[in-house]
Design a protein around this motif. Sequence first.
Motif, mmCIF file in Angstrom:
data_model
loop_
_atom_site.group_PDB
_atom_site.id
_atom_site.type_symbol
_atom_site.label_atom_id
_atom_site.label_comp_id
_atom_site.label_asym_id
_atom_site.label_seq_id
_atom_site.Cartn_x
_atom_site.Cartn_y
_atom_site.Cartn_z
ATOM 1 N N SER A 270 0.552 -18.377 -14.360
ATOM 2 C CA SER A 270 0.192 -19.542 -15.157
ATOM 3 C C SER A 270 0.508 -20.792 -14.353
ATOM 4 O O SER A 270 1.398 -20.785 -13.504
ATOM 5 N N GLY A 271 -0.225 -21.851 -14.602
ATOM 6 C CA GLY A 271 0.033 -23.111 -13.897
ATOM 7 C C GLY A 271 -1.242 -23.885 -13.716
ATOM 8 O O GLY A 271 -2.262 -23.629 -14.358
ATOM 9 N N GLY A 272 -1.196 -24.854 -12.822
ATOM 10 C CA GLY A 272 -2.372 -25.663 -12.553
ATOM 11 C C GLY A 272 -1.987 -26.993 -11.950
ATOM 12 O O GLY A 272 -0.872 -27.174 -11.440
ATOM 13 N N LYS A 273 -2.888 -27.942 -12.040
ATOM 14 C CA LYS A 273 -2.632 -29.291 -11.544
ATOM 15 C C LYS A 273 -2.053 -30.101 -12.703
ATOM 16 O O LYS A 273 -2.748 -30.853 -13.374
ATOM 17 N N LEU A 274 -0.769 -29.918 -12.912
ATOM 18 C CA LEU A 274 -0.095 -30.513 -14.057
ATOM 19 C C LEU A 274 0.628 -31.806 -13.705
ATOM 20 O O LEU A 274 0.800 -32.672 -14.563
ATOM 21 N N GLN A 288 3.798 -20.503 -11.967
ATOM 22 C CA GLN A 288 4.723 -19.381 -12.118
ATOM 23 C C GLN A 288 3.888 -18.103 -12.066
ATOM 24 O O GLN A 288 2.808 -18.048 -12.634
ATOM 25 N N ALA A 289 4.413 -17.089 -11.389
ATOM 26 C CA ALA A 289 3.743 -15.790 -11.331
ATOM 27 C C ALA A 289 4.793 -14.703 -11.485
ATOM 28 O O ALA A 289 5.882 -14.791 -10.892
ATOM 29 N N ILE A 290 4.487 -13.685 -12.275
ATOM 30 C CA ILE A 290 5.401 -12.559 -12.496
ATOM 31 C C ILE A 290 4.777 -11.306 -11.896
ATOM 32 O O ILE A 290 3.652 -10.923 -12.253
ATOM 33 N N MET A 402 -2.223 -12.113 -4.397
ATOM 34 C CA MET A 402 -2.330 -11.577 -5.753
ATOM 35 C C MET A 402 -1.886 -12.606 -6.789
ATOM 36 O O MET A 402 -2.467 -12.700 -7.874
ATOM 37 N N GLY A 403 -0.852 -13.368 -6.477
ATOM 38 C CA GLY A 403 -0.422 -14.416 -7.390
ATOM 39 C C GLY A 403 -1.525 -15.428 -7.633
ATOM 40 O O GLY A 403 -1.789 -15.824 -8.781
ATOM 41 N N ASN A 404 -2.202 -15.840 -6.548
ATOM 42 C CA ASN A 404 -3.309 -16.787 -6.692
ATOM 43 C C ASN A 404 -4.478 -16.173 -7.451
ATOM 44 O O ASN A 404 -5.137 -16.845 -8.253
ATOM 45 N N ILE A 405 -4.763 -14.904 -7.184
ATOM 46 C CA ILE A 405 -5.886 -14.244 -7.860
ATOM 47 C C ILE A 405 -5.628 -14.146 -9.363
ATOM 48 O O ILE A 405 -6.530 -14.356 -10.184
ATOM 49 N N LEU A 407 -3.849 -16.193 -11.105
ATOM 50 C CA LEU A 407 -4.004 -17.539 -11.643
ATOM 51 C C LEU A 407 -5.482 -17.923 -11.758
ATOM 52 O O LEU A 407 -5.933 -18.407 -12.805
ATOM 53 N N ARG A 408 -6.253 -17.684 -10.714
ATOM 54 C CA ARG A 408 -7.645 -18.117 -10.686
ATOM 55 C C ARG A 408 -8.519 -17.312 -11.640
ATOM 56 O O ARG A 408 -9.498 -17.831 -12.177
ATOM 57 N N SER A 409 -8.157 -16.040 -11.838
ATOM 58 C CA SER A 409 -8.934 -15.211 -12.756
ATOM 59 C C SER A 409 -8.549 -15.449 -14.210
ATOM 60 O O SER A 409 -9.313 -15.136 -15.127
ATOM 61 N N GLY A 410 -7.337 -15.991 -14.422
ATOM 62 C CA GLY A 410 -6.865 -16.204 -15.784
ATOM 63 C C GLY A 410 -6.556 -14.917 -16.519
ATOM 64 O O GLY A 410 -6.541 -14.885 -17.747
#
Length: 445
Positions: A270-274, A288-290, A402-405, A407-410
């Motif tokens: 989860s996250g983004g340009k916050l 954040q990635a678990i 994998m963390g980015n994937i 996030l990007r896939s939601g």
Amino acid sequence: MKRRTFIQNSSAAASSLLISPDWSILRRSTLNDIQFGVIGCKGMGWSNTSVLLEQADVALVGICDVDQNVIDQRIQDHKEMRPDDPTPKTYRNHEDLLQDPSIDAVVIGTPDHWHCKIMVDALAAGKHVYVEKPVANTIEESYLMVAAQRQYNKIVQVGQWQRSGAQYRLAKEIVDSGQLGQIRLVKCWAYQGWMKPMQPAADTAVPDGVDYKRWLGPAPDRAFNPNRFHFNFRWFWDYAGGLMTDWGVHEIDIALYIMGAEAPKSVVASGGKLAYPDDPAETPDTMQAIFEYDDFTMLWEHATGIDGGPYGRREGIAFIGNNGTLIVNRQGYEIVSEREFNGWNQERPEKMKSIESRMPWQAQPPLQTHCQNFIAAVKANDHSMLNTPIESGAIAAINAQMGNIALRSGQKIYWNSTTRTFKDNTLANKLAQANYHNGWELPQL
């Protein structure tokens, strides 16, 4: 041939040799050194080069970059560091540098989207490689680079130099000793307070001296924009993976190395340009990635513009066990003991013996140790000597990707280690693959 003609021709040949000798041959015959070239020398490529040149038996003979302005600066830098050495040859294309038979090894310091292609080309040309982290911009490329090293059997060190830090080696000894008890959670983080938002900038003409078409290489074609060039390429998906891969591979590498793990079962993020929603970067400034492994979970988190990370540290890894927590980062390590509950208002004794928190003594900065380790392995032609071989670099890069994937896939993504694919997830599998453009193709073995 008449005697006078022979003497004239011989004198001319001798004069030519004195005017333009083959310096690579002369240096090798007198110093028996390791000769190397650098490909991409604006940032860490030159940092690694500078440290390598601290070793007397290592010589820089080739400099390659798409920016002539950078080449000119590095020639001057080399002259100041090695005033008695010949001036290195310069190249605009990595293929030309790799044709030099006198070069034993290359340093690859280009943007991430070029790492795989150049590394495979270098190995095919018979060169040893020091490649910057993350090893690649996709999961597919990471696996390919491991396969290429095995096929060509050359030395490949990855620039995840924390592996050469004494505190990380000691942290592994402490975890392996069992004193912390069962470790069920590992936290990794990078809080980067110095990173402020970029200001929007219009597309412009390509700067003088820059081969922008070559810089783009396999990335999608687009107009030149100064925000996407040099250091800031890290914040755009076409070339890199943001802080998740830039800093993440350092910390994740240590975490998985110490825990003896390679691939997760699942990842959710989860996250983004916050923090800076209007800045032109594409990658998240907050995330954040678990990651779920067989016996523990790992939490990654990052934030730009903030220094107040977990345990009061800007970056680090925490191994959280039943008896205590080990926190380690570039400044050293600390043990925080858990306490035994004996009832309310009762004294709570520590569960484990006290371990001195400190920065272990080491003779030199770990980047120096890392570069020396690379040269030692090259001289011995022994890949097993490396502190961070390509296999380790790939594990860290694959997990970070994998963390980015996720996030990007939601979506929560599930990994199949046997097939090296995500289970029932077309989008995630597409993001894991390399997609080369502009006539460039993924290297074939």
